[in-house]
Enzyme design. Structure first.
Site, PDB file in Angstrom:
ATOM      1  CD  GLU A 130      -4.896  -4.507   9.041  1.00  0.00           C
ATOM      2  OE1 GLU A 130      -4.829  -4.317   7.816  1.00  0.00           O
ATOM      3  OE2 GLU A 130      -5.647  -3.832   9.794  1.00  0.00           O
ATOM      4  CG  ASP A 145      -2.003  -1.134   1.057  1.00  0.00           C
ATOM      5  OD1 ASP A 145      -1.771  -2.037   0.234  1.00  0.00           O
ATOM      6  OD2 ASP A 145      -3.020  -1.118   1.764  1.00  0.00           O
TER       7      ASP A 145
END
Length: 827
Positions: A797, A562
């Site tokens: 996460e 990302d």
């Protein structure tokens, strides 16, 4: 001249004109000769017209071909037979907890499966609307939930914690009949404070998709109580869902019979079907109850949605028994004591298999640590979902998105609460763990993914199939574009599986390899033709936005990393080291599979040899200035985000721009072509995928940098970006916090430990150095993840590089579950 003389002369001329080669005959011949010319001209014009029409048709057909190509299936044999997931072929795995986004739900591996699920609410909270639990949602604020044991086939046990009570969901399956067997679920609730037992409503429903064809449901009411539901579907034949009487104090029963337009509307239909009633005789305690039969006159079909509600003061136990009418020799119902004994047997078998597979006790792990590992594996397995539908896709030839073909997908999901759908690059990491537990499930998942390949060799990187899945995704992420790749991490699992299958004599293994190879070949060719870089055997991620005005550094979503810093100004001249390494890794595996099948392997091996040649790799990606592997592109570090400034001289009456305008990107100094020397995960890829030669001095530099706390080393794992990097922990827009700019990610740490384990086991001058780093890093990671799980109740996460605290979505038992393989030292 007299009139007679004129007549004589006219007759004489007339005779002359009709004799010999006179003028009259010549004119006649010219007219006769012009007809073929006219015919030829007409034919020529006709041919031109026909050619023009033909070219126009060909052009239109070609344009249609270009627009349709993105959703044209690969012209290769499917890896899965059309009925491979059916009850006839695979009855043991036909039913399952395949509704990943629910706290608890059951369905079959069929596109038109009836769906069943649990909802609940705590009564007497005076909240409107009631806090209804159904889809896993972080905003629910549950202290803890997740599977404690799940074997992927026979059973699953889950613990859910509310503020004032605990809940347990168990299900067990059994063989029988012609339609995939039977199952029973048991929901058990227990209060935390016996002196103040809460009152809870459990709602269990069965629903048919509005496109379920001939399927139908019929309620069975006993004394105004929904005691069972009888149903029929093509895949299940006749079946029934039975709701035995519950054992609890102060209980009431209600139901809802209604029409459900779409599966993502279940919450709305239930909430709209609720009313407030009195719990006590004095009518002082209002509680929420279902409204009975609510099917409007304008309903497009008979009822396809039925809910059984039990409201009781805790403790409370409720069973749901699914039975197939085709099971004619059933000896006993899977209920009560029989359910409990069957559950205990499967649970003991799970414990035995877990111990044999991971050997954690022999590595010195304590009971609580082994319990953690079992839950972590179970959440990965229990998070496997079965989805059906069509992606929305688009190519540069399409003005508007198109629907991909409708297809099934069996896949694990990164997070049941936040990412309950399939992600291509996540799935390669998921199946490293799944294949260790059950290779058959892993092969099934890989086959489903590869069957989603289009004619070009492209696989949409994010699978959002069906209304329920789409309801969880922001609109801007739904459409998938065919120039965009994702790391081919499936090769990680394929390498692991193929290593066993190449030497196997099993005909099923050989059949799998033969079906696998042509699709991998097409996929590999797609990467090499669409993600190639500006120089021979260099590679570049597509999908970066060169026109962004809000991002500090344009994201590279296609890389999976990302907001990790890349070249500040995306151009066609970029070279990306991580993609280079992925292709090198894949080419070596392609060569191995081709050799085992007797296919042409020379080109793959030649590609692998060149890409893994350290001199070639260094010529493209080694930065002498920073002594690290780096991307290359048009770049400057001198970029910042600023709010628009008012003009220096405003005209009379002119208003300054509002002060709350969003910040935009400002280039302080012009970029130049150079190495992008942000040190972090991307810099490590030649090491992570074991491409650096074990005797190379560059390996020494990498290992030295790994241990430097000013760079990536922390007491909790390797951070994603060095503290010394320009964009370390920087927001990418005014509102987008750092994602891959500092936090610790488990998938990359798994690859780092795998590499350290490799170099520690390989002869070379840095073997001892790798061993030392491996031992310490592994200990740090395992200790922190278990600490956070016990402190918060969840896997996360990613993890904060300063404190080790869990961050991001939770529970995240996608690639964070790789900690089980780290504990077992299975790389």
């Amino acid at each position: 001249m007299s009139g007679g003389a004129r007549d004589i002369r006219r007759r004489a001329r007339h005779q002359n004109d009709n004799s010999g080669d006179g003028p009259a005959r010549t004119t006649f011949d010219k007219k006769k000769q012009s007809k073929p010319r006219q015919i030829r001209s007409a034919l020529l014009i006709g041919l031109v017209a026909l050619s023009t029409i033909a070219l126009a048709i060909l052009y239109l057909l070609y344009q249609w071909y270009l627009t349709e190509r993105v959703r044209t299936q690969a012209s290769l044999p499917k890896m899965l037979f059309p009925n491979s997931s059916s009850a006839e072929v695979d009855p043991l795995r036909f039913w399952g907890s395949y509704r990943s986004q629910l706290y608890f739900g059951m369905k079959t591996r069929s596109p038109r499966s009836p769906v069943m699920g649990l909802m609940w609410l705590t009564e007497f909270t005076n909240k409107m609307p009631p806090p209804l639990r159904h889809w896993c949602d972080q905003s629910d604020g549950l202290p803890k939930y997740g599977w404690t044991k799940h074997d992927g086939i026979n059973f699953g046990s889950q613990a859910i914690e509310e503020e004032t009570y605990t809940m347990r969901t168990d299900f067990v399956k059994q063989k029988g009949g012609l339609h995939g067997g039977e199952w029973t679920a048991k929901i058990s609730l227990k209060e935390k404070n016996p002196e103040k037992p809460p009152t809870v409503s459990l709602l269990f429903y069965i629903a048919l998709d509005s496109s379920s064809g001939s399927a139908h449901l019929e309620p069975v009411l006993t004394k105004k109580r929904l005691s069972s539901v009888s149903g029929y579907s093509d895949e299940l034949g006749n079946f029934e869902v039975i709701f035995p009487k519950t054992k609890s104090k102060l209980q009431k029963h209600n139901y809802l019979i209604s029409y459900l337009p779409r599966l993502d509307k279940i919450n709305d239909v239930v909430l709209n079907g609720m009313k407030v009633d009195a719990w006590d005789s004095a009518r002082t305690l209002p509680y929420f109850t279902l409204g009975g039969r609510l099917v409007g006159r304008d309903s497009p079909s008979p009822p396809n949605f039925m809910v059984h509600q039990v409201t009781a003061q805790l403790p409370l136990e409720m069973e749901i028994v699914y039975q197939s009418r085709s099971f004619i020799d059933r000896q006993s119902t899977l209920s009560g004591d029989i359910f409990t004994s069957t559950l205990n047997r499967f649970s003991a078998e799970f414990d035995k298999k877990f111990a044999e597979t991971f050997n954690l006790e022999s590595k010195g792990y304590k009971e609580n640590e082994v319990t953690f590992a079992k839950a972590t594996l179970s959440n990965m397995i229990g998070g496997i979902g079965y989805f059906y539908g069509a992606s929305l896709v688009q190519s540069k030839y399409n003005k508007e998105p198109l629907e991909y073909w409708k297809a099934p997908l069996l896949t694990a999901v990164p997070s049941r609460s936040f990412f309950p759908r399939g992600f291509l690059w996540d799935e390669g990491f998921h199946n490293l763990l799944i294949s260790q537990w059950n290779p058959t499930i892993s092969k099934d998942i890989i086959s489903h993914w590869l069957d989603l390949m289009n004619w070009e060799g492209w696989i949409p990187r994010e699978q959002i199939l069906g209304y329920e899945a789409r309801a969880k995704v922001p609109q801007e992420f739904i459409v998938q574009r065919n120039e965009n790749a994702n790391p081919p991490t499936l090769f990680l699992t394929i390498k692991k599986l193929v290593g066993h299958m190449i030497s196997s004599k099993d005909s099923k293994d050989q059949a799998f390899l033969k079906a696998l190879y042509p699709r991998l070949q097409t996929w590999f060719n797609w990467y090499n033709s669409t993600q190639n870089g500006p120089l021979p055997l260099s590679y570049r991620w597509r999908g970066r936005d060169s026109n962004t005005v809000r991002e500090l550094n344009p994201k590279t979503l296609t890389s999976g990393l990302d907001d990790y810093p890349r070249a500040s100004h995306p151009t066609d001249q970029e070279r990306h080291i991580d993609l280079y390494c992925w292709i090198a890794f894949a080419s070596e595996i392609m060569a191995d599979i081709a050799k085992s099948l007797g296919e042409r392997w020379e080109d793959y091996e030649a590609t692998a040899r060149i890409l893994k040649d350290n001199n070639h790799m260094d010529s493209l990606h080694w930065s002498d200035k920073k002594q690290q592997y780096s991307d290359y592109g048009l770049h400057t570090n001198r970029v910042k985000l600023e709010r628009p400034r008012p003009p220096p001289n405003l005209n009379p009456g002119q208003r300054p721009p509002p002060m709350d305008q969003e910040k935009y990107r400002v280039i302080v100094s012009e970029p130049t072509y150079q190495f992008v020397n942000a040190f972090g995960y991307v810099s490590l890829f030649p090491f992570l995928l074991k491409m650096v030669h074990p005797t190379s001095p560059k390996l020494f530099k990498i290992l030295t940098d790994l241990k430097d706390p000013r760079l990536l080393w922390t007491d909790y794992g390797l951070r994603s970006l060095a503290k010394s990097a320009h964009l370390y922990n920087r927001y990418n827009t005014e509102h987008d916090p750092p994602y891959w700019r500092g936090p610790i990610w488990m998938n990359m740490n798994y690859l780092a430990l795998s590499a350290l384990y490799h170099y520690a086991s390989t002869d070379g001058p840095y073997t001892d150095m790798a061993k030392e780093l491996y031992t310490e890093l592994r200990s740090n990671i395992v200790a922190n993840v278990i600490k956070e799980y016990e402190r918060t109740g969840y896997m996360w996460e990613n993890y904060d590089d300063k404190t080790g605290n869990g961050k991001g979505s939770h529970p995240f038992t996608g690639w964070s579950a790789l900690v089980v393989l780290i504990m077992a030292e299975e790389y």
